[in-house]
Design an enzyme around this catalytic site. Structure first.
Site, mmCIF file in Angstrom:
data_model
loop_
_atom_site.group_PDB
_atom_site.id
_atom_site.type_symbol
_atom_site.label_atom_id
_atom_site.label_comp_id
_atom_site.label_asym_id
_atom_site.label_seq_id
_atom_site.Cartn_x
_atom_site.Cartn_y
_atom_site.Cartn_z
ATOM 1 N N HIS A 1 0.837 -1.209 0.000
ATOM 2 C CA HIS A 1 0.000 0.000 0.000
ATOM 3 C C HIS A 1 0.869 1.254 0.000
ATOM 4 O O HIS A 1 2.069 1.217 0.312
ATOM 5 C CB HIS A 1 -0.961 0.005 1.189
ATOM 6 C CG HIS A 1 -0.289 -0.060 2.538
ATOM 7 N ND1 HIS A 1 0.397 1.014 3.087
ATOM 8 C CD2 HIS A 1 -0.197 -1.066 3.447
ATOM 9 C CE1 HIS A 1 0.866 0.674 4.265
ATOM 10 N NE2 HIS A 1 0.527 -0.587 4.517
ATOM 11 N N CYS B 1 3.428 -5.226 6.187
ATOM 12 C CA CYS B 1 3.073 -4.774 4.843
ATOM 13 C C CYS B 1 4.260 -4.077 4.173
ATOM 14 O O CYS B 1 5.215 -3.670 4.831
ATOM 15 C CB CYS B 1 1.892 -3.823 4.893
ATOM 16 S SG CYS B 1 0.327 -4.639 5.330
#
Length: 276
Positions: A235, A251
């Site tokens: 992201h 992440c």
């Protein structure tokens, strides 16, 4: 007489003198060479192991759950391109080996997102796929009950250099410096894939969707309670100071412009490989 003697001397060394009144002797017949008959080529019979009927109460792979019993990915650190994926046409029984035991159903959708999984192995009548919701595990499915999807793209994340590389058809397209998981909550190593995309909430994500991966935290207890059932993602991140560091919950954090490009270019099922 002298002419005949001379003629005989000139040609005697080249050919015998032939009297035209005497017919030539017949040449002896030559034996025909033996005919070689090639041995018939016997092709080995391909044995296709049958898939046993799955139990009616077989569990279904979900976003938060994948049952055990599946074998480890034998090539989990391979960065070789994967060019084909499959999408189940219906609930698809997944086995622990060709002709083995059915361990779970792979559904055609998870949370409304079409399930597209990379094909990473083949045996007669069977294909091996990477599984969602579990790390570095594969399952075997019969070569029916699904449709094929081509894959062109691959993302390689190198934790040691904090770099994400995008390849298309095996050719490097672009690379970015990114943030990865911290020492306590590392980005899981090995091969996984893009499961789908999801919306994000909060300005820290620069208003861009995230790519959700098939991988989950290796140690669910190490992350905050609200993230223990979550998947690893790729992201955008609003602060450039994070890039080049190991600071996330697992992440991969991208510059916003890079995330926008990935959202345009990377299809579900695309391989993602995390290496040290």
């Amino acid at each position: 007489m002298g002419v005949l003697v001379l003629a005989s001397c000139l040609f005697g060394g080249l050919a015998e003198v032939i009297d035209p009144a005497v017919p030539p002797a017949s040449a002896p017949a030559l034996a025909a060479p033996p005919v070689s008959v090639p041995a018939p080529v016997v092709k080995p019979r391909t044995v296709v192991l049958r898939a046993a009927a799955p139990p009616k109460d077989l569990p279904v792979i979900k976003y938060r759950y994948a049952p055990g019993g599946f074998p480890a990915d034998p090539d989990s650190t391979s960065a070789a391109p994967v060019t084909e994926a499959l999408h189940p046409s219906r609930r698809l029984a997944v086995y622990d080996k060709p002709g083995g035991t059915a361990r779970a159903y792979l559904p055609p959708h998870i949370r409304g997102v079409p399930v597209i999984v990379p094909i990473v192995g083949r045996q007669p009548g069977w294909v091996a796929v990477l599984l969602p919701s579990v790390n570095r595990r594969i399952g075997w499915v019969p070569a029916r009950g699904w449709t094929s999807r081509p894959l062109r793209d691959q993302l390689v994340v190198r934790r040691g250099t904090h770099e994400l590389v995008w390849l298309r058809d095996g050719v490097r397209q672009k690379a970015w410096t990114v943030a990865i998981g911290s020492k306590r909550t590392p980005t899981p190593l090995g091969r996984t894939f893009v499961l789908g995309r999801t919306g994000t909430h909060g300005s820290v994500y620069a208003g861009l969707d995230a790519l959700v991966l098939g991988a989950v935290p290796d140690d669910r207890e190490s992350v905050a309670p609200g993230l223990r059932d979550a998947h690893t993602g790729i992201h955008a991140w609003h602060r450039a100071s994070a890039f080049g560091r190991s600071v996330s919950n697992g992440c991969v954090r991208m510059p916003p412009a890079a995330q926008s490009e990935l959202l345009r270019e990377i299809a579900p099922g695309s391989l993602v490989v995390v290496l040290d």
